[in-house]
Design an enzyme around this catalytic site. Structure first.
Site, PDB file in Angstrom:
ATOM      1  N   ASN A 284      11.332   5.003  -1.436  1.00  0.00           N
ATOM      2  CA  ASN A 284      11.432   3.636  -1.435  1.00  0.00           C
ATOM      3  C   ASN A 284      11.965   2.997  -2.864  1.00  0.00           C
ATOM      4  O   ASN A 284      11.235   2.975  -3.859  1.00  0.00           O
ATOM      5  CB  ASN A 284      10.112   2.831  -1.251  1.00  0.00           C
TER       6      ASN A 284
ATOM      7  N   LYS B 191      13.013   0.393  -3.809  1.00  0.00           N
ATOM      8  CA  LYS B 191      12.747  -1.041  -4.106  1.00  0.00           C
ATOM      9  C   LYS B 191      14.087  -1.818  -4.707  1.00  0.00           C
ATOM     10  O   LYS B 191      14.943  -1.463  -4.019  1.00  0.00           O
ATOM     11  CB  LYS B 191      11.793  -1.277  -5.227  1.00  0.00           C
TER      12      LYS B 191
ATOM     13  N   HIS C  74       5.243  -4.139   3.361  1.00  0.00           N
ATOM     14  CA  HIS C  74       4.957  -3.398   1.966  1.00  0.00           C
ATOM     15  C   HIS C  74       4.275  -4.654   1.147  1.00  0.00           C
ATOM     16  O   HIS C  74       4.270  -5.462   1.380  1.00  0.00           O
ATOM     17  CB  HIS C  74       6.378  -3.064   1.206  1.00  0.00           C
TER      18      HIS C  74
ATOM     19  N   GLU D 115       4.149  -5.581  -1.613  1.00  0.00           N
ATOM     20  CA  GLU D 115       5.088  -6.341  -2.749  1.00  0.00           C
ATOM     21  C   GLU D 115       5.452  -7.565  -1.560  1.00  0.00           C
ATOM     22  O   GLU D 115       5.520  -8.661  -2.238  1.00  0.00           O
ATOM     23  CB  GLU D 115       6.159  -5.582  -3.420  1.00  0.00           C
TER      24      GLU D 115
ATOM     25  N   GLU E  52      -1.031   2.430   1.296  1.00  0.00           N
ATOM     26  CA  GLU E  52      -0.759   2.237  -0.024  1.00  0.00           C
ATOM     27  C   GLU E  52      -1.784   1.386  -0.665  1.00  0.00           C
ATOM     28  O   GLU E  52      -1.541   0.139  -0.585  1.00  0.00           O
ATOM     29  CB  GLU E  52       0.757   1.689  -0.309  1.00  0.00           C
TER      30      GLU E  52
ATOM     31  N   GLY F 192       2.747   1.718  -8.721  1.00  0.00           N
ATOM     32  CA  GLY F 192       3.373   1.671  -9.924  1.00  0.00           C
ATOM     33  C   GLY F 192       2.556   1.529 -11.103  1.00  0.00           C
ATOM     34  O   GLY F 192       2.939   1.222 -12.088  1.00  0.00           O
TER      35      GLY F 192
ATOM     36  N   SER G 286       1.921   5.780  -6.800  1.00  0.00           N
ATOM     37  CA  SER G 286       1.970   6.763  -7.880  1.00  0.00           C
ATOM     38  C   SER G 286       2.111   8.341  -7.543  1.00  0.00           C
ATOM     39  O   SER G 286       1.636   9.059  -8.192  1.00  0.00           O
ATOM     40  CB  SER G 286       0.811   6.378  -8.942  1.00  0.00           C
TER      41      SER G 286
HETATM   42  P1  PGA Z   1       5.180   3.847  -6.791  1.00  0.00           P
HETATM   43  O1  PGA Z   1       5.504   3.026  -5.333  1.00  0.00           O
HETATM   44  O2  PGA Z   1       5.080   5.288  -6.156  1.00  0.00           O
HETATM   45  O3  PGA Z   1       6.100   3.533  -7.636  1.00  0.00           O
HETATM   46  O4  PGA Z   1       3.545   3.884  -6.976  1.00  0.00           O
HETATM   47  C1  PGA Z   1       4.966   3.322  -4.098  1.00  0.00           C
HETATM   48  C2  PGA Z   1       5.433   2.350  -3.204  1.00  0.00           C
HETATM   49  O5  PGA Z   1       5.431   1.033  -3.582  1.00  0.00           O
HETATM   50  O6  PGA Z   1       5.736   2.593  -1.968  1.00  0.00           O
END
Ligand code: PGA
Length: 252
Positions: free
Chosen positions: A9, A11, A96, A98, A168, A174, A214
């Site tokens: 992803n 983003k 997601h 976010e 997630e 992140g 992560s």
């Molecule tokens: P990350 O993000 O691997 O940077 O923690 C995962 C995601 O948001 O899909």
């Protein structure tokens, strides 16, 4: 029997040029990865260029969101699922955290988007996951159950065959703080039980559940050893072709 899925992803990162060059760098590095499906999700503006350049490869292209409305219309800023399909994508990430957090996406919206995606012939990667506060309050299982049932309401058994769930935990995205393989396994097994209860054991057994938060080259193998972890949705570590390829090639 469930083919693993490793999805990147991206983003809101990378210009069209950077997206294409990362995709082209990735192509030879994962060309022999027959053990899993490989997906990358660039920004909207790069989807068509990336999909064109990856045609004939084993990398599939995904969008990161789609509109709830299935047909074209006066909706400034929105992109319909059929337009994403038309740009050469096979998948779309929906709900997601976010988007749930910053754009107030509810389970009801996620459910509508999922239906629009499936109708357009896309595979929907539907995201769920609890916040740290919810986990600390002992509510993680309840929150995820509600998200799973609310986000996937009204789907038939054949619809569910074209769904991938991504668990997630918000506290792991992140932050560098990955859920332990045990924590992830516990939630994945729970999600599968929810599917078995609501639908059928067969549907539950066939469902692919990805872990996200992560994921890095050095923790993917431990996660993939767990029975109910069928792959990963990778953010930060997917932006670099070498690092993402190491995650894809976790088995060797
Ligand atoms: P990350 O993000 O691997 O940077 O923690 C995962 C995601 O948001 O899909």
């Amino acid at each position: 029997m469930r083919k693993p899925v490793i999805a990147g992803n991206w983003k809101m990162y990378k210009s069209v040029g950077d997206s294409v060059s990362t995709a082209l760098d990735l192509k030879p590095l994962v060309a022999n990865a027959n053990h899993c499906e490989v997906i990358i999700a660039p920004v909207f503006t790069a989807l068509k260029s990336v999909a064109d350049r990856l045609e004939g490869s084993n990398i599939r292209v995904s969008a990161q969101d789609c509109a709830t409305q299935k047909t074209e219309g006066a909706l400034t800023g929105e992109v319909a699922a059929f337009m994403i399909k038309d740009a050469g994508c096979s998948h779309v990430i929906i709900g997601h955290s976010e988007r749930r957090q910053h754009y107030s996406e509810t389970d009801q919206i996620v459910s509508k988007k999922t239906q629009a995606a499936l109708e357009a012939g896309l595979i929907a990667i539907v995201c769920v996951g609890e916040t740290l506060e919810q986990r600390d309050q002992g509510k993680a299982l309840d929150v995820v159950k509600e998200q799973v049932t609310g986000s996937l309401s009204g789907l038939t058994a054949s619809d569910l065959a074209r769904i991938i769930v991504a668990y997630e935990p918000v506290w792991a995205i992140g932050t560098g703080r990955t859920a332990t393989p045990e924590q992830a396994q516990e939630m994945h097994a729970f999600i599968r039980r929810v599917f078995a209860e609501r639908h059928s054991q067969g549907t539950a057994d066939a469902l692919r559940i990805l872990y996200g938060g992560s994921v890095k080259p050095d923790n993917i193998a431990g996660l993939m050893k767990r029975t109910d972890i069928d792959g990963a949705l990778v953010g930060g570590a997917s932006l670099n072709a070498e690092s993402f390829a190491k995650i894809v090639n976790y088995n060797g």
